[in-house]
Enzyme design. Structure first.
Site, PDB file in Angstrom:
ATOM      1  N   LYS A 116       0.839  -1.202   0.000  1.00 48.21           N
ATOM      2  CA  LYS A 116       0.000   0.000   0.000  1.00 48.21           C
ATOM      3  C   LYS A 116       0.873   1.251   0.000  1.00 48.21           C
ATOM      4  CE  LYS A 116      -4.161  -1.873   1.762  1.00 48.21           C
ATOM      5  NZ  LYS A 116      -4.923  -2.555   2.656  1.00 48.21           N
ATOM      6  N   GLU A 200      -2.772   7.053   7.969  1.00 42.31           N
ATOM      7  CA  GLU A 200      -3.662   7.861   7.135  1.00 42.31           C
ATOM      8  C   GLU A 200      -4.588   8.681   7.999  1.00 42.31           C
ATOM      9  OE1 GLU A 200      -6.015   5.473   4.462  1.00 42.31           O
ATOM     10  OE2 GLU A 200      -4.275   4.996   3.217  1.00 42.31           O
ATOM     11  N   HIS A 235     -14.474  -3.411   8.685  1.00 38.60           N
ATOM     12  CA  HIS A 235     -13.840  -2.913   7.467  1.00 38.60           C
ATOM     13  C   HIS A 235     -13.935  -3.899   6.314  1.00 38.60           C
ATOM     14  CE1 HIS A 235     -12.482   0.538   9.623  1.00 38.60           C
ATOM     15  NE2 HIS A 235     -11.771  -0.184  10.467  1.00 38.60           N
ATOM     16  N   ARG A 292      -6.917  -8.060  -9.180  1.00 38.88           N
ATOM     17  CA  ARG A 292      -7.597  -9.351  -9.365  1.00 38.88           C
ATOM     18  C   ARG A 292      -9.071  -9.081  -9.593  1.00 38.88           C
ATOM     19  NH1 ARG A 292     -10.331  -9.135  -4.519  1.00 38.88           N
ATOM     20  NH2 ARG A 292      -9.173  -8.297  -2.769  1.00 38.88           N
TER      21      ARG A 292
HETATM   22  P1  ADP Z   1     -11.469  -6.421  -0.792  1.00 37.04           P
HETATM   23  O1  ADP Z   1     -12.271  -6.357   0.460  1.00 37.04           O
HETATM   24  O2  ADP Z   1     -10.027  -6.178  -0.570  1.00 37.04           O
HETATM   25  O3  ADP Z   1     -12.040  -5.630  -1.904  1.00 37.04           O
HETATM   26  P2  ADP Z   1     -12.883  -8.702  -1.727  1.00 37.04           P
HETATM   27  O4  ADP Z   1     -14.055  -8.172  -1.032  1.00 37.04           O
HETATM   28  O5  ADP Z   1     -12.886  -8.780  -3.210  1.00 37.04           O
HETATM   29  O6  ADP Z   1     -11.584  -7.908  -1.269  1.00 37.04           O
HETATM   30  O7  ADP Z   1     -12.587 -10.134  -1.106  1.00 37.04           O
HETATM   31  C1  ADP Z   1     -11.392 -10.837  -1.175  1.00 37.04           C
HETATM   32  C2  ADP Z   1     -11.546 -11.849  -0.115  1.00 37.04           C
HETATM   33  O8  ADP Z   1     -12.315 -12.938  -0.611  1.00 37.04           O
HETATM   34  C3  ADP Z   1     -10.324 -12.531   0.385  1.00 37.04           C
HETATM   35  O9  ADP Z   1      -9.581 -11.761   1.236  1.00 37.04           O
HETATM   36  C4  ADP Z   1     -10.944 -13.737   1.105  1.00 37.04           C
HETATM   37  O10 ADP Z   1     -11.345 -13.448   2.429  1.00 37.04           O
HETATM   38  C5  ADP Z   1     -12.181 -14.018   0.293  1.00 37.04           C
HETATM   39  N1  ADP Z   1     -12.069 -15.246  -0.482  1.00 37.04           N
HETATM   40  C6  ADP Z   1     -10.972 -15.876  -0.880  1.00 37.04           C
HETATM   41  N2  ADP Z   1     -11.228 -16.957  -1.581  1.00 37.04           N
HETATM   42  C7  ADP Z   1     -12.554 -17.046  -1.630  1.00 37.04           C
HETATM   43  C8  ADP Z   1     -13.455 -17.968  -2.229  1.00 37.04           C
HETATM   44  N3  ADP Z   1     -13.040 -18.991  -2.935  1.00 37.04           N
HETATM   45  N4  ADP Z   1     -14.756 -17.751  -2.091  1.00 37.04           N
HETATM   46  C9  ADP Z   1     -15.194 -16.712  -1.414  1.00 37.04           C
HETATM   47  N5  ADP Z   1     -14.397 -15.817  -0.834  1.00 37.04           N
HETATM   48  C10 ADP Z   1     -13.091 -15.971  -0.928  1.00 37.04           C
HETATM   49  P1  ADP Z   2      -8.037  -3.869   2.754  1.00 35.49           P
HETATM   50  O1  ADP Z   2      -6.775  -4.203   2.078  1.00 35.49           O
HETATM   51  O2  ADP Z   2      -8.232  -4.564   4.041  1.00 35.49           O
HETATM   52  O3  ADP Z   2      -9.206  -3.963   1.824  1.00 35.49           O
HETATM   53  P2  ADP Z   2      -8.365  -0.965   2.523  1.00 35.49           P
HETATM   54  O4  ADP Z   2      -7.254  -0.014   2.523  1.00 35.49           O
HETATM   55  O5  ADP Z   2      -8.992  -1.243   1.208  1.00 35.49           O
HETATM   56  O6  ADP Z   2      -7.868  -2.315   3.185  1.00 35.49           O
HETATM   57  O7  ADP Z   2      -9.463  -0.484   3.551  1.00 35.49           O
HETATM   58  C1  ADP Z   2     -10.540  -1.286   3.935  1.00 35.49           C
HETATM   59  C2  ADP Z   2     -11.666  -0.433   4.479  1.00 35.49           C
HETATM   60  O8  ADP Z   2     -11.236   0.363   5.580  1.00 35.49           O
HETATM   61  C3  ADP Z   2     -12.228   0.587   3.504  1.00 35.49           C
HETATM   62  O9  ADP Z   2     -13.209   0.034   2.664  1.00 35.49           O
HETATM   63  C4  ADP Z   2     -12.790   1.641   4.428  1.00 35.49           C
HETATM   64  O10 ADP Z   2     -14.053   1.273   4.916  1.00 35.49           O
HETATM   65  C5  ADP Z   2     -11.831   1.643   5.587  1.00 35.49           C
HETATM   66  N1  ADP Z   2     -10.801   2.696   5.432  1.00 35.49           N
HETATM   67  C6  ADP Z   2      -9.646   2.566   4.772  1.00 35.49           C
HETATM   68  N2  ADP Z   2      -8.949   3.708   4.816  1.00 35.49           N
HETATM   69  C7  ADP Z   2      -9.677   4.587   5.529  1.00 35.49           C
HETATM   70  C8  ADP Z   2      -9.477   5.945   5.956  1.00 35.49           C
HETATM   71  N3  ADP Z   2      -8.392   6.616   5.652  1.00 35.49           N
HETATM   72  N4  ADP Z   2     -10.448   6.537   6.683  1.00 35.49           N
HETATM   73  C9  ADP Z   2     -11.562   5.855   7.033  1.00 35.49           C
HETATM   74  N5  ADP Z   2     -11.790   4.582   6.669  1.00 35.49           N
HETATM   75  C10 ADP Z   2     -10.863   3.937   5.935  1.00 35.49           C
END
Ligand code: ADP
Ligand code: ADP
Ligand code: MG
Length: 670
Positions: A116, A200, A235, A292
């Site tokens: 990140k 952040e 989150h 992805r």
């Molecule tokens: P993000 O929250 O970062 O946008 P997504 O919501 O797209 O990510 O979800 C990714 C997550 O999906 C992975 O971190 C994991 O917890 C979950 N995951 C991994 N493999 C599978 C699977 N085969 N079916 C459903 N969920 C999965």
């Molecule tokens: P991950 O890799 O777990 O998906 P993200 O950086 O995408 O991590 O953040 C996941 C969630 O955390 C976001 O969808 C949002 O709800 C919250 N979040 C992330 N950054 C911030 C921020 N700077 N302030 C408030 N909420 C945040």
């Protein structure tokens, strides 16, 4: 185009990819762990290879085993799905080094976005707006502290290598920082083997809006509109929709341009998502890029009419986009709900267990809407500790947001899961909340309204207890007319009397014991449900039981429910409610107080497990005489009237045939 594809994943995403690949004429190779021998994704594939034990670290995360399986199966390409190895640049490189096609972005793009901190540096250079923050290499806690002071509290600590919300800490004050740094580092080290953090500005009540991008080999990049994923717990997303509510054409164009710039900055190829956080004023900031496919991609597919997996495969095979930005459709509105095995009442604790019963909706009940259900489990499968507890994704599409929303609520109402606690009712409540209906949900909404969204289960209503009683009684056929020689009374009673009979059930719900009495009163059925003396009476009209579906007329009102029996519990699904009712026993007693004399016989074959009386015991009406265990249920035989036990014909442990004399009983006069 290659002709065979290995899917390095499991569950719903493996099934979903397999479907598209097969439709494109590809041979599909599945991989599976020992826990997944009978899994849905294995059944759907043309061939399947065992890659190791249940633990993901030894199977779905074992890149060498997966590549070996691809070679053994003669697969030409590997699709990683999401989760597991999807964002592992080393694995992508190993796939390419083995001479296979990698269905994903170049390893360099995965690596650039994988941190990140580095991604933010790159984005700053590309002119993509960033949340004010610190993302440098110096990890000295004094340096992090100075950065936090400069940014201003509250701040958010994030694991640079993070994902899935791990290693994230909101810090409200400078005093709490030191401790939060330590625990975030610990979690990051355990989760990612990398404890670097970034700091952040923590935005208050923001929305999470992300852009789907698609980039081809010739350098064309389009975006496929945005998704709003603000409803989150821990989150993590639970509901996603496209397009975002209250999002202007200008905002859409600006965010789309920023997402394309982000993808271009890392020479992206294939499908990816750029995540933004949006503040009160509508200003948006880059959060991260997921290199992805995403769990929520179906909402985009439904509004665009495009198949993202098909495009991933075409681009991986060297193909290019045959449309430009202006040609990307945006039709209607789609909302997805993630059905998880988790308990919202216990802070969304993941649940495990066997899916004794699973009935997912197939079609939308609402006109002008369509439903899509992506599931990776089937009835009988287990939700284990090893993998993600998601059961299915339910996605509704309609001409506008409210149609999609209402169709999704109806679909959730039609969803039946027995065996594990799910977030089904929570999702339906969230989608029905006025704030959600108004499109005004921020990322903290669930947390702030948890008590309303996930209340402790409401007790069963008298109607629900009545329906369960009738279902239990019937167990598969219509209730005979009152007075019929084949009435339940005649059929099941331990004895016959020339008077009205009564059949009593003991039901337990939420710690309360209920008695349900079914009485044949002058040729009409009455049902009374009673706990602690507060009884509700129903006149019972026609009852029809067809498997799990019961339809009954109670007090002239026609009601319908589904009841699924599992062991001693009944799960009643009714008007979006889900009620668990335990069935303790079924007792045959008489309603009259006239003299009774005769023999009490076994109502069904069974085993005597308890005897409460001896010859000569004086009893009152309703007193327990003995307990018969039959069909895994206890049936208490109670005194039909006040009287005396004249003789006892059985002993504890004895197996009795139906109709066998159990007790000779002398009833008192009057
Ligand atoms: P993000 O929250 O970062 O946008 P997504 O919501 O797209 O990510 O979800 C990714 C997550 O999906 C992975 O971190 C994991 O917890 C979950 N995951 C991994 N493999 C599978 C699977 N085969 N079916 C459903 N969920 C999965
Ligand atoms: P991950 O890799 O777990 O998906 P993200 O950086 O995408 O991590 O953040 C996941 C969630 O955390 C976001 O969808 C949002 O709800 C919250 N979040 C992330 N950054 C911030 C921020 N700077 N302030 C408030 N909420 C945040
Ligand atoms: Mg994210």
């Amino acid at each position: 185009m290659f002709s065979s594809l290995l899917i390095a994943n499991r569950g719903e995403i493996a099934c979903r990819i397999a479907r598209t690949a097969k439709a494109m004429g590809l041979r599909v190779v599945a991989v599976y762990s020992e826990a997944d021998r009978d899994a849905a994704h294995v059944a759907i594939a043309d061939t399947a290879h065992l890659i190791g034990p249940a633990q993901a670290s030894q199977s779905y995360l074992n890149g060498d085993a997966i590549i070996a399986a691809a070679q053994a199966a003669g697969a030409e390409a590997i699709h990683p799905g999401y989760g597991f190895l999807a964002e592992n640049a080393d694995f992508a490189e190993a796939v390419l080094a083995a001479g296979l096609v990698w269905v994903g972005p170049p390893p360099s793009a995965i690596r650039a976005m994988g941190s990140k901190a580095e991604a933010k540096a790159l984005m700053a250079a590309a002119g993509v707006p960033l949340v004010p923050g610190y993302h440098e290499a110096d990890q000295d806690s004094a340096r992090l502290g100075a950065a936090a002071d400069e940014i201003g509290y509250p701040v958010l600590l994030k694991a640079s290598a993070g994902g899935g919300g791990k290693g994230m800490r909101v810090v409200e004050t400078a005093e709490a920082l030191e401790e939060a740094i330590k625990s975030a580092q610990r979690e990051a080290r355990a989760g990612f083997g990398d404890d670097r953090l970034l700091v952040e500005k923590y935005l208050i009540q923001p929305r999470h809006i992300e852009m789907q991008v698609l980039a081809d080999n010739a350098g064309h990049i389009v975006h496929l509109w945005e998704r709003d994923c603000s409803p989150q717990r821990r989150h993590q997303k639970v509901i996603e929709e496209a397009p975002a509510p209250d999002f202007s054409a200008e905002q859409r164009a600006a965010m789309g341009a920023a997402a394309i710039a982000a993808a271009r900055a890392v020479d992206y190829r294939g499908a990816g998502t750029v995540e933004f956080i949006v503040d009160h004023q509508g200003a948006f900031y880059f959060m991260e890029m997921n290199t992805r496919l995403q769990v929520e991609h179906p909402v985009t597919e439904m509004i665009c009419g495009l198949d993202l997996v098909a495009w991933q495969l075409k681009i991986a095979a060297g193909g290019d986009l045959d449309f430009d930005q202006a040609a990307v459709p945006l039709s209607g509105h789609a909302i997805e709900a993630r059905l998880y095995a988790e308990d919202p009442v216990r802070r969304f604790l993941p649940q495990t267990g066997q899916l004794h019963h699973l009935d997912l909706p197939r079609e939308s009940r609402l006109a002008a809407t369509t439903l899509r259900v992506d599931a990776g489990v089937r009835r009988g499968d287990a939700v284990t500790i090893y993998y993600d507890p998601m059961i299915a994704k339910i996605i509704a599409h309609g001409p506008d947001r409210d149609h999609a929303r209402r169709a999704l609520v109806a679909a959730l109402d039609d969803t039946e899961v027995v065996g594990v606690t799910t977030n089904r009712a929570f999702l339906a409540r969230l989608l029905s909340a006025p704030a959600f209906a108004a499109g005004a949900v921020d990322t903290g909404f669930i947390e702030r309204h948890l008590d309303d969204l996930a209340p402790p289960p409401a007790p069963a209503t008298a109607e629900e207890l009545a329906l369960t009683t009738l279902w239990l009684w019937q167990g598969g056929g219509p209730l005979p007319p009152p007075g019929d020689p084949y009435s339940p009374w005649a059929d099941n009673a331990g004895w016959r009397l020339n008077m009205a009979g009564r059949l009593a059930f003991t039901l337990v719900n939420g710690g309360t014991e209920w008695r349900a009495d079914l009485t044949d009163l002058d040729g009409a059925w009455r049902l009374s449900v009673d706990a602690d003396g507060a009884a509700t009476d129903f006149a019972v009209g026609p009852v029809d039981v067809d498997g799990a579906t019961i339809t009954a007329v109670l007090d002239g009102r026609r009601m319908s429910a589904r009841v699924i029996g599992a062991g001693e519990s009944c799960y009643l699904f009714h008007a979006g409610r889900e009620v668990r009712i335990e069935h303790r026993d079924r007792t045959v007693v008489t309603a009259g107080d006239a003299a009774v004399e005769g023999h009490l016989t076994a109502p069904m074959p069974g085993r005597i497990i308890d005897i409460a009386v001896v010859a000569g015991t004086a009893v009152r009406r309703g007193d327990k005489l003995l307990v018969l265990e039959a069909m895994k249920m206890e049936h208490t035989i109670r005194a039909p009237a006040a009287g005396t036990v004249a003789a006892l014909h059985v002993t504890v442990g004895e197996q009795v045939a139906e109709g066998l004399d159990l007790i000779t009983f002398d009833a008192e006069e009057g």
